[in-house]
Design an enzyme around this catalytic site. Structure first.
Site, PDB file in Angstrom:
ATOM      1  N   GLU A 118      23.388  13.270  47.087  1.00 19.53           N
ATOM      2  CA  GLU A 118      22.574  12.062  47.160  1.00 19.53           C
ATOM      3  C   GLU A 118      21.533  12.152  48.275  1.00 19.53           C
ATOM      4  O   GLU A 118      20.364  11.781  48.088  1.00 19.53           O
ATOM      5  CB  GLU A 118      23.469  10.836  47.389  1.00 19.53           C
ATOM      6  CG  GLU A 118      24.502  10.615  46.298  1.00 19.53           C
ATOM      7  CD  GLU A 118      25.843  11.279  46.576  1.00 19.53           C
ATOM      8  OE1 GLU A 118      26.873  10.680  46.209  1.00 19.53           O
ATOM      9  OE2 GLU A 118      25.861  12.382  47.163  1.00 19.53           O
TER      10      GLU A 118
ATOM     11  N   CYS B 159      27.385   8.747  52.018  1.00 20.23           N
ATOM     12  CA  CYS B 159      26.246   8.719  51.101  1.00 20.23           C
ATOM     13  C   CYS B 159      25.953   7.297  50.629  1.00 20.23           C
ATOM     14  O   CYS B 159      24.800   6.958  50.319  1.00 20.23           O
ATOM     15  CB  CYS B 159      26.519   9.627  49.907  1.00 20.23           C
ATOM     16  SG  CYS B 159      26.578  11.378  50.336  1.00 20.23           S
TER      17      CYS B 159
ATOM     18  N   ALA C  94      47.625  46.807  27.557  1.00 21.34           N
ATOM     19  CA  ALA C  94      47.603  48.169  28.101  1.00 21.34           C
ATOM     20  C   ALA C  94      48.506  49.059  27.264  1.00 21.34           C
ATOM     21  O   ALA C  94      49.453  48.587  26.626  1.00 21.34           O
ATOM     22  CB  ALA C  94      48.069  48.177  29.556  1.00 21.34           C
TER      23      ALA C  94
ATOM     24  N   TRP D 149      38.581  50.650  29.334  1.00 17.75           N
ATOM     25  CA  TRP D 149      38.399  49.196  29.338  1.00 17.75           C
ATOM     26  C   TRP D 149      38.702  48.693  27.944  1.00 17.75           C
ATOM     27  O   TRP D 149      38.185  49.242  26.951  1.00 17.75           O
ATOM     28  CB  TRP D 149      36.970  48.817  29.724  1.00 17.75           C
ATOM     29  CG  TRP D 149      36.612  49.245  31.099  1.00 17.75           C
ATOM     30  CD1 TRP D 149      35.852  50.317  31.457  1.00 17.75           C
ATOM     31  CD2 TRP D 149      36.990  48.591  32.319  1.00 17.75           C
ATOM     32  NE1 TRP D 149      35.720  50.362  32.814  1.00 17.75           N
ATOM     33  CE2 TRP D 149      36.415  49.310  33.378  1.00 17.75           C
ATOM     34  CE3 TRP D 149      37.753  47.465  32.627  1.00 17.75           C
ATOM     35  CZ2 TRP D 149      36.580  48.937  34.704  1.00 17.75           C
ATOM     36  CZ3 TRP D 149      37.917  47.102  33.940  1.00 17.75           C
ATOM     37  CH2 TRP D 149      37.332  47.836  34.961  1.00 17.75           C
TER      38      TRP D 149
ATOM     39  N   THR E  28      50.370  45.008  40.210  1.00 19.44           N
ATOM     40  CA  THR E  28      48.977  45.353  39.925  1.00 19.44           C
ATOM     41  C   THR E  28      48.369  46.155  41.066  1.00 19.44           C
ATOM     42  O   THR E  28      47.614  47.104  40.848  1.00 19.44           O
ATOM     43  CB  THR E  28      48.163  44.075  39.672  1.00 19.44           C
ATOM     44  OG1 THR E  28      48.687  43.412  38.511  1.00 19.44           O
ATOM     45  CG2 THR E  28      46.696  44.384  39.447  1.00 19.44           C
TER      46      THR E  28
ATOM     47  N   ASP F  81      46.933  49.694  40.050  1.00 21.30           N
ATOM     48  CA  ASP F  81      45.475  49.790  39.936  1.00 21.30           C
ATOM     49  C   ASP F  81      44.749  49.879  41.266  1.00 21.30           C
ATOM     50  O   ASP F  81      43.575  50.260  41.293  1.00 21.30           O
ATOM     51  CB  ASP F  81      44.933  48.581  39.171  1.00 21.30           C
ATOM     52  CG  ASP F  81      45.460  48.502  37.744  1.00 21.30           C
ATOM     53  OD1 ASP F  81      45.803  49.568  37.197  1.00 21.30           O
ATOM     54  OD2 ASP F  81      45.523  47.384  37.193  1.00 21.30           O
TER      55      ASP F  81
ATOM     56  N   GLY G 141      49.482  41.468  36.291  1.00 28.97           N
ATOM     57  CA  GLY G 141      50.148  42.130  35.185  1.00 28.97           C
ATOM     58  C   GLY G 141      50.984  41.168  34.370  1.00 28.97           C
ATOM     59  O   GLY G 141      51.094  39.973  34.678  1.00 28.97           O
TER      60      GLY G 141
ATOM     61  N   LEU H  74      53.986  39.061  36.406  1.00 30.24           N
ATOM     62  CA  LEU H  74      53.621  37.889  37.198  1.00 30.24           C
ATOM     63  C   LEU H  74      52.954  36.830  36.333  1.00 30.24           C
ATOM     64  O   LEU H  74      53.226  35.633  36.489  1.00 30.24           O
ATOM     65  CB  LEU H  74      52.699  38.280  38.358  1.00 30.24           C
ATOM     66  CG  LEU H  74      52.210  37.112  39.223  1.00 30.24           C
ATOM     67  CD1 LEU H  74      53.377  36.324  39.806  1.00 30.24           C
ATOM     68  CD2 LEU H  74      51.299  37.599  40.341  1.00 30.24           C
TER      69      LEU H  74
END
Length: 385
Positions: free
Chosen positions: A62, A97, A175, A183, A209, A213, A306, A309
């Site tokens: 505002e 405001c 996977a 990918w 993960t 990775d 993964g 989880l």
């Protein structure tokens, strides 16, 4: 987003509010922990000023719009103000405001949704009306909530809005059994995933993960002035201090194990250790994690983890929305995207409601959310007439 119904007395309300929402969307990555808010000032069908909330400590939408109008030498007396969230009525990092709007002598304020922040929660609307300013409410309420669902969830329920991002084949596989997953989806879908990382306050993953990775968990495909924090669920406190996610930024590590030597090494790498044991050995209290994040100003959580989880979070009722990227291929005997306990009845399955689908290159992005939670938040931001 489907536009809301215009208010009976002002058929252009939806048009101008959608303009204000577009302004709020421009600051999607920068206002946390504050909400993303847009504001438009209009008189006789002419745009006098516009603005969006600036990063923490900066002016709200505002005030930005009023300053823009003043800079253009526009007189806002008697104007209509469109704002995507109830104007604040309290002193925080900036003045209220509401005071600025009253001082500007505007005639009418159109508000998309209420602010359930206990410091506001209808007080802004009430003060405007006491000052003789007409107020129209609930214009594009659903669209406004979508931009600030995490902030509203934190104010209403004390926990952030959590989405889990997955990339999967048509048969729901993420996977191969040898771990190969890069990918599954194409470049357009992967770039879109980084947009969701960027808008979140926290990117959350699991120890599995990180081991498999060694991800950076950074935003790379879009530009953001405020990178999200990184967080890891690591019940055994097995995270290596040389993992790539330790890049000088803060990393929150949620664990169920106390080990002073490991803790010291991880802190030296940039970790903050949060001890939240669950009801099983070496298991973290996942509901407790979300409450802790909410108490620490986190609005939105982006889960990239993964199957174990992701499934545990879903089973614990901690995933509000699924962000599923589906590629046009079939992997057959491969790893699924979520590992969940076996069910004996269909009525016990976690249920989500599809609300958006988009084509991204050759892939599809599906979004599904827990309908009851969304409906509760939508009701919490409705303003009594």
């Amino acid at each position: 987003m489907s536009p809301s119904t215009p208010s009976p007395d002002e058929p252009h309300d939806t048009q101008w509010m959608m303009h204000a929402l577009a302004l709020a969307e421009r600051v999607l990555y920068s206002t946390t922990p504050n909400p993303r808010v847009g504001c438009v000032i209009v008189k006789a069908g002419e745009l006098l000023g516009e603005g969006a909330t600036q990063p923490v400590g900066g002016p709200h939408a505002e005030v930005c719009a009023l300053r823009a109008a003043a800079a253009a030498q526009q007189d806002v007396t008697g104007a209509t103000v469109y704002v995507t969230l109830e104007p604040c009525s309290h002193f925080g990092r900036t003045p209220p405001c509401v005071d600025a709007l009253i001082a500007a002598r505007v005639a009418r304020v159109v508000v998309a949704m209420a602010d359930p922040n206990p410091a506001v929660n209808g007080a802004g609307i009430a003060r405007l009306r006491r000052a003789g300013i007409a107020v129209t409410t609930d214009v594009c309420r659903s669209e406004a909530l979508a931009l600030n669902v995490g902030f509203i969830s934190r104010m209403h329920a004390g926990r952030p809005w959590v989405w889990a991002k997955m990339a999967a084949s048509l048969d729901g596989r993420s996977a191969l059994h040898n771990g190969e997953s890069q990918w599954i989806t194409g470049a357009v879908a992967r770039a879109d995933g980084h947009h969701w990382r960027a808008r979140a306050c926290v990117v959350l993953t699991g120890m599995g993960t990180v081991e498999k990775d060694d991800p950076q968990l950074t935003v790379r495909a879009v530009s953001t002035p405020r990178p999200p924090r990184k967080a890891v669920i690591d019940g055994r406190l097995a995270l290596r201090p040389d993992a790539r996610l330790f890049d000088g930024s803060d990393v929150w590590v949620f664990t169920a194990t106390q080990d002073p030597a490991r803790e010291q090494a991880l802190r030296a790498a940039g970790a903050r250790i949060i001890y939240l044991p669950g009801d099983q050995p070496e298991k973290v209290d996942l509901a407790g994690v979300m409450l802790w994040l909410g108490a620490n100003g986190i609005n939105e959580v982006h889960v990239e983890a993964g199957a174990r989880l992701t499934g545990a979070l879903i089973a614990a009722g901690q995933v509000d929305e699924l962000l599923l990227y589906m590629a046009p291929l079939v992997l057959g005997d491969a790893v699924g995207w979520a590992q969940l306990p076996a069910l004996t009845h269909l009525d016990r399955a976690p249920r989500y409601h599809f609300h958006d689908v988009a084509a991204l290159g050759e892939d599809l992005r599906l979004r599904a959310r827990v309908a009851a939670r969304w409906d509760a938040l939508l009701a919490s931001v409705q303003i009594e007439q």
